[in-house]
Every structure is written in structure tokens, then in C-alpha cells.
Motif scaffolding. Structure first.
Motif, PDB file in Angstrom:
ATOM      1  N   ASP A   1       0.845  -1.200   0.000  1.00 50.57           N
ATOM      2  CA  ASP A   1       0.000   0.000   0.000  1.00 50.57           C
ATOM      3  C   ASP A   1       0.880   1.250   0.000  1.00 50.57           C
ATOM      4  OD1 ASP A   1      -1.961   1.863   0.183  1.00 50.57           O
ATOM      5  OD2 ASP A   1      -2.901   1.076   1.990  1.00 50.57           O
ATOM      6  N   VAL A   2       1.488   1.530  -1.127  1.00 51.86           N
ATOM      7  CA  VAL A   2       2.363   2.687  -1.260  1.00 51.86           C
ATOM      8  C   VAL A   2       1.579   3.986  -1.121  1.00 51.86           C
ATOM      9  CG1 VAL A   2       3.920   3.894  -2.854  1.00 51.86           C
ATOM     10  CG2 VAL A   2       3.979   1.394  -2.701  1.00 51.86           C
ATOM     11  N   SER A   3       0.320   3.984  -1.541  1.00 50.86           N
ATOM     12  CA  SER A   3      -0.496   5.206  -1.500  1.00 50.86           C
ATOM     13  C   SER A   3      -0.690   5.723  -0.080  1.00 50.86           C
ATOM     14  CB  SER A   3      -1.856   4.943  -2.144  1.00 50.86           C
ATOM     15  OG  SER A   3      -2.512   3.864  -1.506  1.00 50.86           O
ATOM     16  N   HIS A   4      -0.559   4.859   0.923  1.00 53.52           N
ATOM     17  CA  HIS A   4      -0.688   5.296   2.314  1.00 53.52           C
ATOM     18  C   HIS A   4       0.470   6.203   2.710  1.00 53.52           C
ATOM     19  CE1 HIS A   4      -1.447   5.189   6.637  1.00 53.52           C
ATOM     20  NE2 HIS A   4      -0.185   4.834   6.811  1.00 53.52           N
ATOM     21  N   TYR A   5       1.641   5.979   2.116  1.00 54.21           N
ATOM     22  CA  TYR A   5       2.841   6.724   2.488  1.00 54.21           C
ATOM     23  C   TYR A   5       3.178   7.847   1.511  1.00 54.21           C
ATOM     24  CZ  TYR A   5       3.583   2.746   5.599  1.00 54.21           C
ATOM     25  OH  TYR A   5       3.430   1.788   6.572  1.00 54.21           O
TER      26      TYR A   5
ATOM     27  N   CYS B   1      -1.427  -3.121   2.984  1.00 50.78           N
ATOM     28  CA  CYS B   1      -1.573  -3.609   1.611  1.00 50.78           C
ATOM     29  C   CYS B   1      -2.929  -3.213   1.040  1.00 50.78           C
ATOM     30  CB  CYS B   1      -1.406  -5.133   1.552  1.00 50.78           C
ATOM     31  SG  CYS B   1      -2.714  -6.056   2.389  1.00 50.78           S
ATOM     32  N   LEU B   2      -2.994  -3.237  -0.286  1.00 52.66           N
ATOM     33  CA  LEU B   2      -4.249  -3.130  -1.017  1.00 52.66           C
ATOM     34  C   LEU B   2      -4.408  -4.478  -1.705  1.00 52.66           C
ATOM     35  CD1 LEU B   2      -6.529  -1.157  -1.685  1.00 52.66           C
ATOM     36  CD2 LEU B   2      -5.238  -0.430  -3.687  1.00 52.66           C
ATOM     37  N   ALA B   3      -5.454  -5.204  -1.363  1.00 51.98           N
ATOM     38  CA  ALA B   3      -5.576  -6.595  -1.809  1.00 51.98           C
ATOM     39  C   ALA B   3      -6.873  -6.816  -2.567  1.00 51.98           C
ATOM     40  CB  ALA B   3      -5.510  -7.537  -0.610  1.00 51.98           C
ATOM     41  N   VAL B   4      -6.859  -7.828  -3.434  1.00 49.79           N
ATOM     42  CA  VAL B   4      -8.050  -8.182  -4.187  1.00 49.79           C
ATOM     43  C   VAL B   4      -8.322  -9.670  -4.034  1.00 49.79           C
ATOM     44  CG1 VAL B   4      -6.702  -8.377  -6.342  1.00 49.79           C
ATOM     45  CG2 VAL B   4      -9.190  -8.124  -6.441  1.00 49.79           C
ATOM     46  N   HIS B   5      -9.527  -9.988  -3.543  1.00 46.79           N
ATOM     47  CA  HIS B   5     -10.028 -11.370  -3.521  1.00 46.79           C
ATOM     48  C   HIS B   5     -10.624 -11.666  -4.886  1.00 46.79           C
ATOM     49  CE1 HIS B   5      -9.771 -12.081   0.886  1.00 46.79           C
ATOM     50  NE2 HIS B   5     -10.033 -10.779   0.987  1.00 46.79           N
ATOM     51  N   ILE B   6     -10.257 -12.797  -5.471  1.00 44.97           N
ATOM     52  CA  ILE B   6     -10.749 -13.151  -6.809  1.00 44.97           C
ATOM     53  C   ILE B   6     -11.265 -14.585  -6.785  1.00 44.97           C
ATOM     54  CG2 ILE B   6     -10.199 -13.212  -9.274  1.00 44.97           C
ATOM     55  CD1 ILE B   6      -7.646 -11.593  -8.587  1.00 44.97           C
ATOM     56  N   TRP B   7     -12.416 -14.795  -7.398  1.00 48.09           N
ATOM     57  CA  TRP B   7     -12.962 -16.146  -7.522  1.00 48.09           C
ATOM     58  C   TRP B   7     -13.021 -16.525  -9.002  1.00 48.09           C
ATOM     59  CZ3 TRP B   7     -14.264 -12.687  -3.823  1.00 48.09           C
ATOM     60  CH2 TRP B   7     -14.224 -13.129  -2.486  1.00 48.09           C
ATOM     61  N   ILE B   8     -12.451 -17.682  -9.329  1.00 45.49           N
ATOM     62  CA  ILE B   8     -12.446 -18.172 -10.713  1.00 45.49           C
ATOM     63  C   ILE B   8     -13.058 -19.570 -10.748  1.00 45.49           C
ATOM     64  CG2 ILE B   8     -10.405 -16.818 -11.342  1.00 45.49           C
ATOM     65  CD1 ILE B   8      -8.752 -19.404 -11.122  1.00 45.49           C
ATOM     66  N   ASP B   9     -13.532 -19.959 -11.928  1.00 45.13           N
ATOM     67  CA  ASP B   9     -14.072 -21.318 -12.050  1.00 45.13           C
ATOM     68  C   ASP B   9     -12.972 -22.286 -12.473  1.00 45.13           C
ATOM     69  OD1 ASP B   9     -13.683 -21.050 -14.802  1.00 45.13           O
ATOM     70  OD2 ASP B   9     -15.802 -20.714 -15.261  1.00 45.13           O
ATOM     71  N   ALA B  10     -13.326 -23.526 -12.716  1.00 45.61           N
ATOM     72  CA  ALA B  10     -12.341 -24.565 -13.027  1.00 45.61           C
ATOM     73  C   ALA B  10     -11.615 -24.301 -14.333  1.00 45.61           C
ATOM     74  CB  ALA B  10     -13.028 -25.930 -13.079  1.00 45.61           C
TER      75      ALA B  10
ATOM     76  N   VAL C   1      -3.301   4.134 -10.042  1.00 43.53           N
ATOM     77  CA  VAL C   1      -4.434   3.197 -10.034  1.00 43.53           C
ATOM     78  C   VAL C   1      -4.884   2.933  -8.606  1.00 43.53           C
ATOM     79  CG1 VAL C   1      -5.102   0.819 -10.534  1.00 43.53           C
ATOM     80  CG2 VAL C   1      -3.883   2.160 -12.260  1.00 43.53           C
ATOM     81  N   HIS C   2      -3.935   2.765  -7.676  1.00 41.09           N
ATOM     82  CA  HIS C   2      -4.286   2.571  -6.262  1.00 41.09           C
ATOM     83  C   HIS C   2      -5.099   3.752  -5.740  1.00 41.09           C
ATOM     84  CE1 HIS C   2      -1.495  -0.819  -4.734  1.00 41.09           C
ATOM     85  NE2 HIS C   2      -1.649  -0.944  -6.042  1.00 41.09           N
TER      86      HIS C   2
ATOM     87  N   GLY D   1      -4.746   8.900   1.050  1.00 40.91           N
ATOM     88  CA  GLY D   1      -4.053   8.593  -0.193  1.00 40.91           C
ATOM     89  C   GLY D   1      -4.935   8.481  -1.418  1.00 40.91           C
ATOM     90  N   ALA D   2      -6.205   8.905  -1.320  1.00 39.51           N
ATOM     91  CA  ALA D   2      -7.100   8.800  -2.474  1.00 39.51           C
ATOM     92  C   ALA D   2      -6.707   9.802  -3.548  1.00 39.51           C
ATOM     93  CB  ALA D   2      -8.550   9.039  -2.045  1.00 39.51           C
ATOM     94  N   LEU D   3      -7.145   9.523  -4.780  1.00 35.54           N
ATOM     95  CA  LEU D   3      -6.921  10.429  -5.904  1.00 35.54           C
ATOM     96  C   LEU D   3      -7.592  11.765  -5.589  1.00 35.54           C
ATOM     97  CD1 LEU D   3      -5.697  10.185  -8.852  1.00 35.54           C
ATOM     98  CD2 LEU D   3      -8.062   9.946  -9.606  1.00 35.54           C
ATOM     99  N   PRO D   4      -6.886  12.887  -5.745  1.00 37.63           N
ATOM    100  CA  PRO D   4      -7.498  14.190  -5.446  1.00 37.63           C
ATOM    101  C   PRO D   4      -8.711  14.454  -6.328  1.00 37.63           C
ATOM    102  CG  PRO D   4      -5.105  14.391  -5.690  1.00 37.63           C
ATOM    103  CD  PRO D   4      -5.475  13.015  -6.139  1.00 37.63           C
ATOM    104  N   GLU D   5      -9.663  15.185  -5.804  1.00 34.56           N
ATOM    105  CA  GLU D   5     -10.893  15.469  -6.537  1.00 34.56           C
ATOM    106  C   GLU D   5     -10.630  16.252  -7.818  1.00 34.56           C
ATOM    107  OE1 GLU D   5     -13.931  14.470  -6.093  1.00 34.56           O
ATOM    108  OE2 GLU D   5     -13.462  13.315  -4.298  1.00 34.56           O
ATOM    109  N   GLY D   6      -9.614  17.091  -7.827  1.00 36.49           N
ATOM    110  CA  GLY D   6      -9.360  17.909  -9.008  1.00 36.49           C
ATOM    111  C   GLY D   6      -8.583  17.210 -10.109  1.00 36.49           C
TER     112      GLY D   6
END
Length: 763
Positions: A296-300, A347-356, A573-574, A587-592
Motif C-alpha cells: 500500500d504505497v499510496s498510504h505513504y 496492503c491493497l488486496a483483491v479477492h478473486i474467484w475463478i471457475d475450473a 491506479v491505487h 491517499g485517495a486520488l485528489p478530486e481535481g
């Protein structure tokens, strides 16, 4: 929050292709701005218009391109405005005032004015090449302040500098007053002194970089020449050192999940960790649950901070055999943002579900706190799966490593199903002694299933990021890769005809068509030749707020998300995900920061990425030359990788070194350059030297300053008269001409002539 791009009211709908065509018929000189004004297109819909016009141009609905301008004058004043990936200067006409982008003007090296730099103004003769032009300089009118990096040699009157840039064949004179404290044999940086006339170029030494010949100066030369920022600004350094480890707070607690990092053995920063398990949902039999956690680089690195400004300026980390020039200070890149084992990390994490079958079913982003279970290398993981587990990997094999490979097998099936472009071209790794900088070895880069596993996990996470930003109506820094241009496809088809290999025509080409072509060429003497030509036909990937998809990966949406420690694009992107998904913390993208502002950042980080790639190649060339130094006269097997009017580029099989056989050293003849067949054809002997041909060559010179390698054909090598080149179908020569080649319509390759600019484009 930035609103979704507004829809046009019914009174002023977005124009159709037919409406644009009709408008251009009535206004043939109109450009994109005029079209936008005519249809009342404003705001983010300008991006939609740009995409539409690009698609129409690609589909042949805008004849001659959007510009529809008259050809440029045969002789014109031009100014160098940019450089290609390989450092080749690109100019445009001075005083360009039309409403459409100017044509690209490439500079031919005709030996009249020497090196050309950014800002130079030239009087040149222009020759049209499709939509672009080739300029033959007549004289230099003015130049902007330039820097030269090279090796200084002292003389009683001052000295001279031999440039480190292999494209620059000048020697620069240094007056005694401009030498400073520089000593002979030092690598220096100097500024060009403005002067009139065409005499010797004078420079003033501004920086001493060390004694050249010491391997560590190889990377310093590239860093200085490319103006890559080396030292971190004081403000950024202080912010990094003041940062503290993040605590749980509102974050999702992921510390109980056995996430692991898998990287190269020499990696210092670990920005991604992975986990997989069988999906317990009975409706998803054989499916998998994946977790990809990213630092999570955006935090710092907060928007507008000293750290942010420095990271944006650098754009990315740059990797050399002896050092890394990091995007972030080491206090972050190697410590707080690095997912080191047994330490709590944001960290910034993504849970992903895939099929077989590897198809994504759903995903969900969280901002969390994780604790890596182990730092593993690709070799360790692969050895464990191959039955050679060690103390670290043995207890992880069943609960962690095997499920990762199970999910990877499913993802690989999905990749094969959608038909991605896989070019199996060998890469070389230069290993150096980290204390002395001496070259230890140059060897092929390993390509293990463990490498592919991480790649597939990262690709899927990147897709999830792009999809989430689109769904959240957030501007996104996409990683895009356009389909090949018609011009390049025509050149590829012309070449393939000489090998009797078809490439589908009259349909929209997909990556799977190229894969089918590569399959046909597999296990033949011209496998690598075809792979290289397919690579050259591809467009370059870049960053953009306009999503046109990723052709090579056969993906509709793609964004870089998984490496924010080393790429500014991922950090952007983060920030957009944090804002668009309302994730907790700073750390969010600025509104402007809207799409138009992001587009400028995309242009910048695309440039820094290409700058880094060029510098990395340059340094690898120097280390390779150093490895070969002292072996002059030795004979090596090689393969022709480039055919030009001034000679043959040959890659040595042992080291991957690229060397030049000058045309003047080939067996006595008058050689024609057959551009379609990528061959030099002897006018008298009918000897052919062709792309992909294997040769035995002798090392003539290895220049440590430029990294250039000069080779000579070993006598008796190369195809004899009437003999078929390896990889070329056997046919009877027509009227004594070599098989597969027509009489050369291209300009003849004059022996001993000056090299002309070599144009290459990589994806």
C-alpha cells in the motif's frame, strides 16, 4: 468524486461515423478540434472522439489520415522535438500552425552535421515515407543546450571527449579553460558550447563521474546521458524516513492468511504476495479463491507531497546489473512498503474467484494489513513442485504452493482459450560481482512455471483493477496495446511470402492468428526469425486514459496495479481505487485530478518507461562488451537479426551480444538491400545475407565506451552462389537470381557508405 463522463442531450447526440465522414467531405482540412466544435463535443467526450477517429482511421474510413494535408516542401526548416525508444530524434516542421498533429520527421544520418539533439533546428531535404518523412540534413541552423557524456582524454591544449552514445561519432574538443579538474580516462558530463560554422564542436565539462573502465561507471554513463534522477530530493528523503509502520485500524485483517512473496533471488523490494485455495462454494466445483496483496504505497506517498513529486518525476525504477535507481527512497522501497516475511505490512488486496476453467466469476478489493509467511524465490518454488523441497518450502508445499499451481493451471487454460500473443524470444541476464562490478556471467534468463504463475496472478489482478475503476466511473490509467498498423502488417506479409508462410488477410487480426503463425514456424530453422518479425510488427504498449484494450494479452480492460513500489502508474491506479471504492484511510486520488490531468501524466510515465528501457539496454551492451573485451580474433556462432543498407546486425549465440558486420567488409560485390525479404543480395555473385541466417563471425572490436561490437564474416561462411538460405524454401533460381528474392527495387547498399538511422519499435 469525478462524475461519469456526461451523456449528450438528445439535441446534440454524439456523432456517428457516417456523420463524421459527411462533415469531412464538406470540410476536408478540418482536424479533431474542428470536429469537436462542430458537434458540440466537450469535456471527457473529447476522449471518445479521439478513440472514434483513431478507429475510423484504422478501418480506412478516413483516407490518408485525418490531417488530409498537402505534402511538406521538398526542403524545409525542421526542429527536433522528441526521441524514440532507441533515442532516435524525431522532428517536426518549424512554425507548424495547422489544427492537426504534424507529421513525424525521422533524421537520416548522412554524415553532414554529426549528432542531432533535442531542440536542434535543421535545414533538411525531405522525402515522404507513407505518412511520415525522412530528413536528410543540409546544415544545422541552431541548437539548444546539449549535454555530452563520454570519456575525457587530456591534451596540452585542453582535451577531447569520446561520446558514450554509439550513435554519436563526433569527438568534442575541450578548451583548457573548460577542463576544470577532469583527468584523462574519466567519464564526464559536458555542455555543448554554442558556436557558428561547421568546425570542431566545443564543450565545457560540468561533472566528473569516475574513472571509465571501472564497470560501475557503465550505468553512471547511461544515467547521466538520459538525465535519470539519481539522488532522492532532501524533502522526499525526510518524508520517507519519518514514515511509521501502519496499524490495523479500519483495515481488513489478512494476517492469518498464509500469503507468500515469490521473486528473483536478487530482489530487494517485495511488492506483491499471493495465496490460493480451493473454492468451498458447491456451485463452483473445481474453482478457486485467489488473493493478491500489493504493498500500500499510496498510504505513504500522498498526492502533492515531496515523495509524490519525486516519484512522478522518475516515473519508475530503473534496473541495471550493478544497481537499482529506485522510484522511492529505500526507507520505503526496501522497508515499510516491502512485504518482508513475518512483519505487518499495509496492503491493497483483491479477492478473486475463478471457475475450473480459469474464468473470473467475481472479485472484491480491500485495504488490509498482512503478514507474509515466507519470502520465496522462483527457483525454490519450482524445485518444490518438482519434488525437491527444502527446509523452507517443504512445510509450505501442500498448504500453500500446490494450491497456487492448481489455480495457475486453471488461469493458463483461460489464457490459451482467449488466445494471447506469446513470443518466445531469449533474454540474457548479466551477473556482476556486487563488490567489484566485474562481469561474472551472461546467461539465458530462466523461464519456469513459477514465473508464469506469478505473471498470470498479476495479469488477473490488473484486469480486476481496470474493471472496478470503470464500474466506479473513475478515470483510469490504462495499460493499452494497440493492434498492428496496416503498414507493418503489409511489411510482415511481404516477408512471410518469401518463406511461404501465410498470414490471414481480409479479416480483423487477433493475437491467435499470430500464435497460429508461430506454431507453423516452430521447429524450423526460421523460428526465431519469424518471432522477431512478428515482434517488430507490433505496436508499443503505453499508458493512456483512453481504453482501447490490450492486443497482446487479448484483454478488453487492463491497468497496472501490482507494482506501485517501482511504477508510478500503479500508484495512480491505487489512488483511484481508494477514491472510487471508498476504501478507508488516506491517499485517495485528489478530486481535481480528472481525466485530462491524468492524460498528461500518462504521456510522462510512458516517456520515463521508454527512457529506462533504453538506458537498461545501453548498460547491458556495455557490460557485454566488457565481457568480450580481450577476446578479439575469436570465432563465434551467430544469427542475423537485422539487415540494413550499411551492413548486418548479428547476435552472438553465446552471450546475446549484438554486433555489426559493416557492408564494406563483406565479400567483394555490390549489394542491394531487399527490404521486403530483409536481405542483402550480391549483384555479381548473387550471394544472399538474410534475416535469421546463421553465420560464423570473428570478433573484431568490443568498445566499452559505447557498448558497440564490430564483427567480421569468417571467410567461407554465408550461402554460396545459388545456395538457399537456411529457412528459405528450396526453389530453382529464376534467371540466375537467388530463390525467393526479386530484383532489388530498393536503393542499393553502397559499400563503405555512412550508416543510416535504424528505426525499431518494440512493444
Amino acid at each position: 468524486m469525478i462524475p461519469h463522463p456526461p451523456k449528450k442531450k438528445t439535441a446534440a447526440p454524439f456523432p456517428t461515423r457516417e456523420q463524421v465522414i459527411e462533415f469531412l467531405k464538406e470540410n476536408p482540412d478540418a482536424g479533431r478540434r474542428q470536429i469537436a466544435r462542430a458537434f458540440n463535443i466537450t469535456g471527457d467526450e473529447r476522449i471518445q472522439l479521439k478513440i472514434l477517429l483513431k478507429q475510423m482511421d484504422r478501418d480506412g474510413q478516413i483516407e490518408g489520415g485525418l490531417s488530409r494535408t498537402e505534402p511538406l516542401a521538398a526542403v524545409a526548416v525542421i526542429q527536433v522535438r522528441s526521441l524514440t525508444l532507441d533515442g532516435e530524434p524525431i522532428a517536426e516542421p518549424v512554425g507548424w500552425s495547422r489544427n492537426e498533429p504534424p507529421p513525424k520527421i525521422f533524421i537520416a544520418d548522412n554524415g553532414k552535421i554529426g549528432a542531432v539533439g533535442l531542440g536542434d533546428r535543421l535545414l533538411a531535404k525531405l522525402e515522404r515515407e507513407g505518412r511520415d518523412y525522412l530528413a536528410f540534413p543540409i546544415r544545422r541552423l541552431t541548437f539548444s543546450p546539449q549535454t555530452v557524456v563520454g570519456v575525457f582524454e587530456k591534451t596540452p591544449t585542453g582535451g577531447f571527449i569520446k561520446p558514450a552514445d554509439k550513435r554519436d561519432r563526433e569527438e568534442y574538443r575541450v578548451a583548457r579553460a573548460d577542463v576544470g579538474d577532469a583527468r584523462s580516462g574519466e567519464l564526464v558530463k559536458a555542455e555543448l558550447i554554442p558556436q557558428r560554422g561547421t568546425g570542431e564542436k566545443r564543450v565545457q565539462i560540468t561533472e566528473r563521474l569516475g574513472i571509465f573502465g571501472e564497470p560501475r561507471t557503465f550505468s553512471l554513463a547511461a544515467i547521466a546521458a538520459a538525465d535519470i534522477p539519481l539522488d532522492q530530493p532532501e524533502g522526499a528523503q525526510k518524508e520517507a524516513e519519518a514514515a511509521k509502520p501502519e496499524t490495523l485500524g479500519d483495515r481488513a485483517d489478512l494476517r492469518a492468511i498464509p500469503l507468500v512473496t515469490i521473486d528473483g533471488s536478487d530482489a530487494r523490494d517485495f511488492d506483491d504476495a499471493v495465496f490460493a485455495e480451493a473454492d468451498t462454494d458447491p456451485d463452483n466445483k473445481g474453482g478457486w479463491h485467489l488473493l493478491v496483496a500489493i504493498a500500500d504505497v499510496s498510504h505513504y506517498v500522498l498526492p502533492g507531497s515531496a515523495l509524490d513529486i519525486s516519484a512522478r518525476d522518475r516515473g519508475n525504477s530503473v534496473y541495471f546489473p550493478d544497481r537499482v535507481v529506485p522510484m522511492l527512497p529505500e526507507a520505503l522501497s526496501n522497508d515499510l512498503c516491502s512485504l518482508r516475511p513475518n512483519e505487518d505490512r499495509a496492503c491493497l488486496a483483491v479477492h478473486i474467484w475463478i471457475d475450473a476453467k480459469g474464468r473470473k466469476l467475481s472479485h472484491r478489493f480491500v485495504r488490509g494489513l498482512m503478514r507474509s509467511t515466507a519470502r520465496l524465490t522462483y527457483e525454490q518454488v519450482q524445485a518444490a513442485m518438482d519434488g525437491h523441497a527444502e527446509d523452507l518450502t517443504a512445510p509450505l508445499l501442500e498448504p500453500v504452493i500446490q494450491p497456487l499451481y492448481g489455480a495457475f493451471k486453471a488461469l493458463l487454460a483461460a489464457r490459451n482459450e482467449r488466445g494471447t500473443l506469446d513470443l518466445d524470444l531469449p533474454e540474457r541476464v548479466v551477473s556482476v560481482d556486487q563488490e567489484t562490478g566485474a562481469v561474472l556471467s551472461i546467461s539465458p534468463r530462466a523461464r519456469l512455471d513459477s514465473h508464469k504463475l506469478i505473471e498470470e496472478f498479476m495479469v488477473l489482478a490488473n484486469v480486476c483493477a481496470a474493471e472496478s475503476l470503470e464500474q466506479a466511473q473513475q478515470p483510469c490509467v490504462y495499460r493499452i496495446h494497440d493492434q498492428p498498423s496496416m503498414e507493418k502488417l503489409t511489411a510482415l506479409r511481404d516477408f512471410l511470402k518469401t518463406l511461404e508462410l501465410p498470414l490471414a488477410k481480409g479479416q480483423v487480426l487477433m493475437p491467435k492468428h499470430f500464435s497460429a503463425l508461430l506454431d507453423k514456424a516452430a521447429n524450423t530453422p526460421y523460428t526465431q526469425m519469424v518471432s522477431q518479425m512478428v515482434l517488430r510488427s507490433q505496436a508499443q504498449a503505453c499508458y493512456s486514459v483512453e481504453n482501447i484494450g490490450h492486443f497482446g494479452l487479448a484483454l478488453r480492460r487492463y491497468a497496472h496495479f501490482t507494482s506501485p513500489i517501482r511504477r508510478y502508474a500503479d500508484l495512480m491506479v491505487h489512488r483511484a481505487l481508494i477514491r472510487g471504492l471508498h476504501l478507508p484511510g488516506q491517499g485517495a486520488l485528489p478530486e481535481g485530478q480528472d481525466a485530462e490531468a491524468l492524460e498528461k501524466i500518462c504521456d510522462h510515465i510512458t516517456m520515463t518507461e521508454r527512457r529506462a528501457a533504453a538506458a537498461e539496454r545501453e548498460v547491458q551492451d556495455r557490460y557485454t562488451a566488457a565481457y568480450l573485451a580481450g577476446r578479439q580474433g575469436e570465432i563465434f556462432p551467430g544469427r542475423i537479426t537485422g539487415v540494413t543498407r550499411f551492413g548486418l546486425f548479428v547476435q552472438l549465440q553465446e552471450t546475446g551480444a549484438d554486433g555489426l558486420i559493416p557492408i564494406r567488409t563483406l565479400p567483394s560485390d555490390f549489394y542491394h538491400h531487399d527490404e521486403k525479404a530483409h536481405a542483402l543480395v550480391g549483384d555479381r555473385t548473387h550471394r544472399i545475407f538474410r534475416l535469421g541466417e546463421t553465420l560464423s563471425v570473428q570478433l573484431v572490436d568490443a568498445d566499452l565506451v559505447t557498448g558497440g561490437v564490430v564483427l567480421a564474416l569468417v571467410e567461407g561462411e554465408g550461402p554460396a552462389e545459388g545456395q538457399t538460405v537456411p529457412g528459405s524454401p528450396a526453389r530453382k533460381p529464376a534467371r540466375g537470381r537467388p530463390p525467393g528474392l526479386k530484383p532489388a527495387a530498393a536503393r542499393p547498399a553502397r559499400r563503405g557508405g555512412a550508416p543510416e538511422t535504424r528505426k525499431k519499435r518494440r512493444t
